[in-house]
Scaffold this active site. Sequence first.
Site, PDB file in Angstrom:
ATOM      1  N   PHE A  14       0.831  -1.220   0.000  1.00 39.94           N
ATOM      2  CA  PHE A  14       0.000   0.000   0.000  1.00 39.94           C
ATOM      3  C   PHE A  14       0.867   1.273   0.000  1.00 39.94           C
ATOM      4  CE2 PHE A  14      -2.252   2.800   3.331  1.00 39.94           C
ATOM      5  CZ  PHE A  14      -2.802   3.646   2.371  1.00 39.94           C
ATOM      6  N   ASP A  36      10.365  -6.544  -3.593  1.00 45.10           N
ATOM      7  CA  ASP A  36       9.203  -7.037  -2.845  1.00 45.10           C
ATOM      8  C   ASP A  36       9.102  -8.547  -3.016  1.00 45.10           C
ATOM      9  OD1 ASP A  36       6.371  -5.361  -1.871  1.00 45.10           O
ATOM     10  OD2 ASP A  36       6.296  -7.545  -2.128  1.00 45.10           O
ATOM     11  N   THR A 128       6.253   3.137  12.726  1.00 45.29           N
ATOM     12  CA  THR A 128       4.851   3.417  13.039  1.00 45.29           C
ATOM     13  C   THR A 128       4.703   4.057  14.414  1.00 45.29           C
ATOM     14  OG1 THR A 128       2.771   2.299  13.577  1.00 45.29           O
ATOM     15  CG2 THR A 128       4.743   0.980  13.768  1.00 45.29           C
ATOM     16  N   ASP A 129       3.632   4.830  14.583  1.00 49.39           N
ATOM     17  CA  ASP A 129       3.350   5.398  15.911  1.00 49.39           C
ATOM     18  C   ASP A 129       3.004   4.308  16.926  1.00 49.39           C
ATOM     19  OD1 ASP A 129       0.833   4.705  14.911  1.00 49.39           O
ATOM     20  OD2 ASP A 129      -0.066   6.689  15.202  1.00 49.39           O
ATOM     21  N   GLU A 130       2.654   3.102  16.431  1.00 45.55           N
ATOM     22  CA  GLU A 130       2.251   2.036  17.356  1.00 45.55           C
ATOM     23  C   GLU A 130       3.387   1.598  18.278  1.00 45.55           C
ATOM     24  OE1 GLU A 130      -0.132  -1.168  15.997  1.00 45.55           O
ATOM     25  OE2 GLU A 130      -1.211   0.073  14.556  1.00 45.55           O
ATOM     26  N   TYR A 155       2.886  -7.167  16.411  1.00 42.10           N
ATOM     27  CA  TYR A 155       3.286  -6.315  15.275  1.00 42.10           C
ATOM     28  C   TYR A 155       4.109  -5.124  15.764  1.00 42.10           C
ATOM     29  CZ  TYR A 155       2.857  -2.340  12.087  1.00 42.10           C
ATOM     30  OH  TYR A 155       3.134  -1.236  11.318  1.00 42.10           O
ATOM     31  N   LYS A 159       8.076  -4.021  15.190  1.00 41.20           N
ATOM     32  CA  LYS A 159       8.509  -2.741  14.595  1.00 41.20           C
ATOM     33  C   LYS A 159       9.428  -2.000  15.577  1.00 41.20           C
ATOM     34  CE  LYS A 159       7.425  -1.077  11.158  1.00 41.20           C
ATOM     35  NZ  LYS A 159       7.952  -1.185   9.756  1.00 41.20           N
ATOM     36  N   ASN A 254     -13.265   5.052  15.647  1.00 43.52           N
ATOM     37  CA  ASN A 254     -13.538   4.098  14.558  1.00 43.52           C
ATOM     38  C   ASN A 254     -14.992   4.210  14.100  1.00 43.52           C
ATOM     39  OD1 ASN A 254     -10.930   3.220  14.752  1.00 43.52           O
ATOM     40  ND2 ASN A 254     -11.421   1.527  16.151  1.00 43.52           N
ATOM     41  N   ARG A 278     -10.553  -6.548  19.638  1.00 37.80           N
ATOM     42  CA  ARG A 278      -9.186  -7.012  19.349  1.00 37.80           C
ATOM     43  C   ARG A 278      -8.447  -7.199  20.674  1.00 37.80           C
ATOM     44  NH1 ARG A 278      -5.726  -3.057  15.532  1.00 37.80           N
ATOM     45  NH2 ARG A 278      -6.570  -4.319  13.841  1.00 37.80           N
ATOM     46  N   GLY A 280      -5.704  -6.786  23.354  1.00 39.39           N
ATOM     47  CA  GLY A 280      -4.708  -5.723  23.597  1.00 39.39           C
ATOM     48  C   GLY A 280      -4.961  -4.474  22.762  1.00 39.39           C
TER      49      GLY A 280
HETATM   50  P1  NAD Z   1       1.448  -3.604   3.276  1.00 36.49           P
HETATM   51  O1  NAD Z   1       1.148  -4.813   4.103  1.00 36.49           O
HETATM   52  O2  NAD Z   1       0.372  -3.035   2.412  1.00 36.49           O
HETATM   53  O3  NAD Z   1       2.682  -3.915   2.305  1.00 36.49           O
HETATM   54  C1  NAD Z   1       3.817  -4.596   2.738  1.00 36.49           C
HETATM   55  C2  NAD Z   1       4.622  -4.987   1.504  1.00 36.49           C
HETATM   56  O4  NAD Z   1       5.823  -5.630   1.976  1.00 36.49           O
HETATM   57  C3  NAD Z   1       3.907  -5.974   0.584  1.00 36.49           C
HETATM   58  O5  NAD Z   1       4.058  -5.577  -0.762  1.00 36.49           O
HETATM   59  C4  NAD Z   1       4.625  -7.299   0.842  1.00 36.49           C
HETATM   60  O6  NAD Z   1       4.653  -8.158  -0.281  1.00 36.49           O
HETATM   61  C5  NAD Z   1       6.024  -6.813   1.208  1.00 36.49           C
HETATM   62  N1  NAD Z   1       6.764  -7.788   2.029  1.00 36.49           N
HETATM   63  C6  NAD Z   1       6.303  -8.427   3.134  1.00 36.49           C
HETATM   64  N2  NAD Z   1       7.248  -9.271   3.592  1.00 36.49           N
HETATM   65  C7  NAD Z   1       8.323  -9.146   2.770  1.00 36.49           C
HETATM   66  C8  NAD Z   1       9.608  -9.731   2.730  1.00 36.49           C
HETATM   67  N3  NAD Z   1       9.979 -10.658   3.626  1.00 36.49           N
HETATM   68  N4  NAD Z   1      10.476  -9.362   1.749  1.00 36.49           N
HETATM   69  C9  NAD Z   1      10.111  -8.443   0.819  1.00 36.49           C
HETATM   70  N5  NAD Z   1       8.896  -7.874   0.797  1.00 36.49           N
HETATM   71  C10 NAD Z   1       8.007  -8.208   1.769  1.00 36.49           C
HETATM   72  O7  NAD Z   1       2.013  -2.544   4.289  1.00 36.49           O
HETATM   73  P2  NAD Z   1       1.769  -0.953   4.355  1.00 36.49           P
HETATM   74  O8  NAD Z   1       0.512  -0.685   5.071  1.00 36.49           O
HETATM   75  O9  NAD Z   1       2.013  -0.393   3.025  1.00 36.49           O
HETATM   76  O10 NAD Z   1       2.968  -0.546   5.330  1.00 36.49           O
HETATM   77  C11 NAD Z   1       4.267  -0.310   4.817  1.00 36.49           C
HETATM   78  C12 NAD Z   1       5.206   0.070   5.953  1.00 36.49           C
HETATM   79  O11 NAD Z   1       4.714   1.240   6.607  1.00 36.49           O
HETATM   80  C13 NAD Z   1       5.316  -0.998   7.037  1.00 36.49           C
HETATM   81  O12 NAD Z   1       6.664  -1.042   7.449  1.00 36.49           O
HETATM   82  C14 NAD Z   1       4.415  -0.495   8.154  1.00 36.49           C
HETATM   83  O13 NAD Z   1       4.883  -0.943   9.396  1.00 36.49           O
HETATM   84  C15 NAD Z   1       4.564   0.998   8.001  1.00 36.49           C
HETATM   85  N6  NAD Z   1       3.424   1.813   8.438  1.00 36.49           N
HETATM   86  C16 NAD Z   1       2.167   1.531   7.969  1.00 36.49           C
HETATM   87  C17 NAD Z   1       1.102   2.358   8.333  1.00 36.49           C
HETATM   88  C18 NAD Z   1      -0.300   2.113   7.823  1.00 36.49           C
HETATM   89  O14 NAD Z   1      -1.232   2.794   8.253  1.00 36.49           O
HETATM   90  N7  NAD Z   1      -0.517   1.192   6.905  1.00 36.49           N
HETATM   91  C19 NAD Z   1       1.325   3.450   9.175  1.00 36.49           C
HETATM   92  C20 NAD Z   1       2.625   3.677   9.653  1.00 36.49           C
HETATM   93  C21 NAD Z   1       3.652   2.864   9.259  1.00 36.49           C
HETATM   94  O1  DAU Z   2      -0.897   3.546  13.469  1.00 31.55           O
HETATM   95  C1  DAU Z   2      -0.213   3.024  12.369  1.00 31.55           C
HETATM   96  C2  DAU Z   2      -0.686   1.613  12.107  1.00 31.55           C
HETATM   97  O2  DAU Z   2      -1.984   1.709  11.536  1.00 31.55           O
HETATM   98  C3  DAU Z   2       0.252   0.838  11.185  1.00 31.55           C
HETATM   99  O3  DAU Z   2       1.487   0.674  11.823  1.00 31.55           O
HETATM  100  C4  DAU Z   2      -0.334  -0.534  10.832  1.00 31.55           C
HETATM  101  O4  DAU Z   2       0.496  -1.180   9.890  1.00 31.55           O
HETATM  102  C5  DAU Z   2      -1.708  -0.315  10.231  1.00 31.55           C
HETATM  103  O5  DAU Z   2      -2.308  -1.568   9.946  1.00 31.55           O
HETATM  104  C6  DAU Z   2      -2.593   0.481  11.190  1.00 31.55           C
HETATM  105  O6  DAU Z   2      -2.890  -0.285  12.387  1.00 31.55           O
HETATM  106  P1  DAU Z   2      -4.339  -0.299  13.050  1.00 31.55           P
HETATM  107  O7  DAU Z   2      -4.459  -1.509  13.860  1.00 31.55           O
HETATM  108  O8  DAU Z   2      -4.642   0.994  13.708  1.00 31.55           O
HETATM  109  O9  DAU Z   2      -5.233  -0.376  11.700  1.00 31.55           O
HETATM  110  P2  DAU Z   2      -6.550  -1.241  11.351  1.00 31.55           P
HETATM  111  O10 DAU Z   2      -7.072  -0.698  10.068  1.00 31.55           O
HETATM  112  O11 DAU Z   2      -6.301  -2.688  11.470  1.00 31.55           O
HETATM  113  O12 DAU Z   2      -7.543  -0.811  12.508  1.00 31.55           O
HETATM  114  C7  DAU Z   2      -7.919   0.546  12.707  1.00 31.55           C
HETATM  115  C8  DAU Z   2      -8.864   0.589  13.893  1.00 31.55           C
HETATM  116  O13 DAU Z   2     -10.089  -0.032  13.506  1.00 31.55           O
HETATM  117  C9  DAU Z   2      -8.366  -0.162  15.111  1.00 31.55           C
HETATM  118  O14 DAU Z   2      -8.764   0.515  16.282  1.00 31.55           O
HETATM  119  C10 DAU Z   2      -9.081  -1.505  15.028  1.00 31.55           C
HETATM  120  C11 DAU Z   2     -10.395  -1.156  14.362  1.00 31.55           C
HETATM  121  N1  DAU Z   2     -10.972  -2.210  13.494  1.00 31.55           N
HETATM  122  C12 DAU Z   2     -10.169  -2.777  12.550  1.00 31.55           C
HETATM  123  C13 DAU Z   2     -10.656  -3.782  11.730  1.00 31.55           C
HETATM  124  C14 DAU Z   2      -9.760  -4.434  10.698  1.00 31.55           C
HETATM  125  C15 DAU Z   2     -12.304  -2.592  13.627  1.00 31.55           C
HETATM  126  O15 DAU Z   2     -13.035  -2.030  14.476  1.00 31.55           O
HETATM  127  N2  DAU Z   2     -12.780  -3.571  12.815  1.00 31.55           N
HETATM  128  C16 DAU Z   2     -12.025  -4.195  11.882  1.00 31.55           C
HETATM  129  O16 DAU Z   2     -12.521  -5.106  11.187  1.00 31.55           O
END
Ligand code: NAD
Ligand code: DAU
Length: 341
Positions: A14, A36, A128-130, A155, A159, A254, A278, A280
């Site tokens: 993404f 990737d 990530t902020d997590e 997760y 990180k 949410n 969920r 934790g």
């Molecule tokens: P995503 O799950 O959409 O994409 C992850 C990508 O990494 C995929 O294309 C997957 O094929 C690839 N990948 C996984 N394991 C691999 C491996 N062993 N070798 C090579 N490629 C591999 O993730 P995202 O949501 O795009 O997040 C990207 C980064 O940003 C992550 O490091 C995540 O921790 C961080 N991040 C995400 C968010 C969010 O809201 N999604 C917020 C803050 C930080």
């Molecule tokens: O804060 C950054 C993080 O945001 C990234 O590091 C992670 O990679 C990314 O997945 C995201 O984590 P969250 O756990 O916050 O995202 P998610 O979309 O899974 O959930 C967002 C909120 O919605 C969370 O409080 C859980 C809730 N949720 C999620 C799902 C999937 C629901 O209520 N129902 C659901 O089905």
Amino acid sequence: MSKKKVLVTGGAGFIGGNFVQYMVNKYPDYDVFNLDQLTYAGDLTKHSGIEKMANYHFVKADISDRDVIFSIFEKENFEYVIHFAAESHVDRSITDPGIFVQTNVLGTQILLDASRAVGVTKFVHVSTDEVYGELDFDPTTFFTEETPLKPNSPYSASKASSDLLVRAYHETYGLPVNITRCSNNYGPYHFPEKLIPLTISRVLNDQKVPVYGDGKNIRDWLHVIDHCAAIDLVMHEGVNGEVYNVGGHNERTNLEVVKTIIKTLGKSEELIEFVKDRLGHDKRYAIDPTKLENLGWKPTYNFETGIAQTIQWYLDNKEWWEQIISGDYQNYFEKQYSINK
Ligand code: NAD
Ligand code: DAU
């Protein structure tokens, strides 16, 4: 003069995918390598618009395969490494933590070793902020770069572990690194296991939307393009060794997010189904981005403009998410949720 080589790991996912497109279009004088493994979260169809461009390259590889990663680095001699590749979904980390340690911790360490071996100019670790854990509901509290790390899920623990390794490689070996810690992203190509695309795709199909617990947990939403611009700034201007928080003050519960999507799509709130919480489950995330703003970053979207654009994108790109929610995704959904399909 030869072009600067930029390695983007996880560029089929993404955020990495959006970043690859942003870089290829913005910097024709850079050669952008998307490395990737193409796990369930990786998909190359999103790059059909850039795949023929001369400055875009794809390499299929696993970041936790040391020999393969070293041979790629020795061949290409990257100048920049922007590291997104990770297992990224909290729910999956609760059911299967092992792969999170392998990819997020071991994979990062191998990339750090390879970056040291070839002497990169910059290694940006996208975190990530997590890693800071959770905040309570007091709206005056925020995560700053000084907030202690206190991850709560497998997760976020993986990180945080990788963040500590990145920091240590700077302190010990002088590797030029930055760590970015971003809040929740949303926007085009968001995988439909995450709250916003899951809600959009299910509402469009008149299916129930699972909301964990009471729906009062808060996330701080940032449009993915604003995240890409932040990383662009950090890779070029970030002070080595520094951490930068990324977020745009867009806190929503949410339930507010789900109701906004339902309303925009003209559907009924009866689609909402409260399900088991969920494990934790972090209460609230909220970022103080002052340090990055002082470096010159400013988000361009607020939540209202960003969510409207995102919903429209999912309406216009049905074929992309429909191919994803068929097949394996169905098995995942059935295991994860016990509500009707
Ligand atoms: P995503 O799950 O959409 O994409 C992850 C990508 O990494 C995929 O294309 C997957 O094929 C690839 N990948 C996984 N394991 C691999 C491996 N062993 N070798 C090579 N490629 C591999 O993730 P995202 O949501 O795009 O997040 C990207 C980064 O940003 C992550 O490091 C995540 O921790 C961080 N991040 C995400 C968010 C969010 O809201 N999604 C917020 C803050 C930080
Ligand atoms: O804060 C950054 C993080 O945001 C990234 O590091 C992670 O990679 C990314 O997945 C995201 O984590 P969250 O756990 O916050 O995202 P998610 O979309 O899974 O959930 C967002 C909120 O919605 C969370 O409080 C859980 C809730 N949720 C999620 C799902 C999937 C629901 O209520 N129902 C659901 O089905």
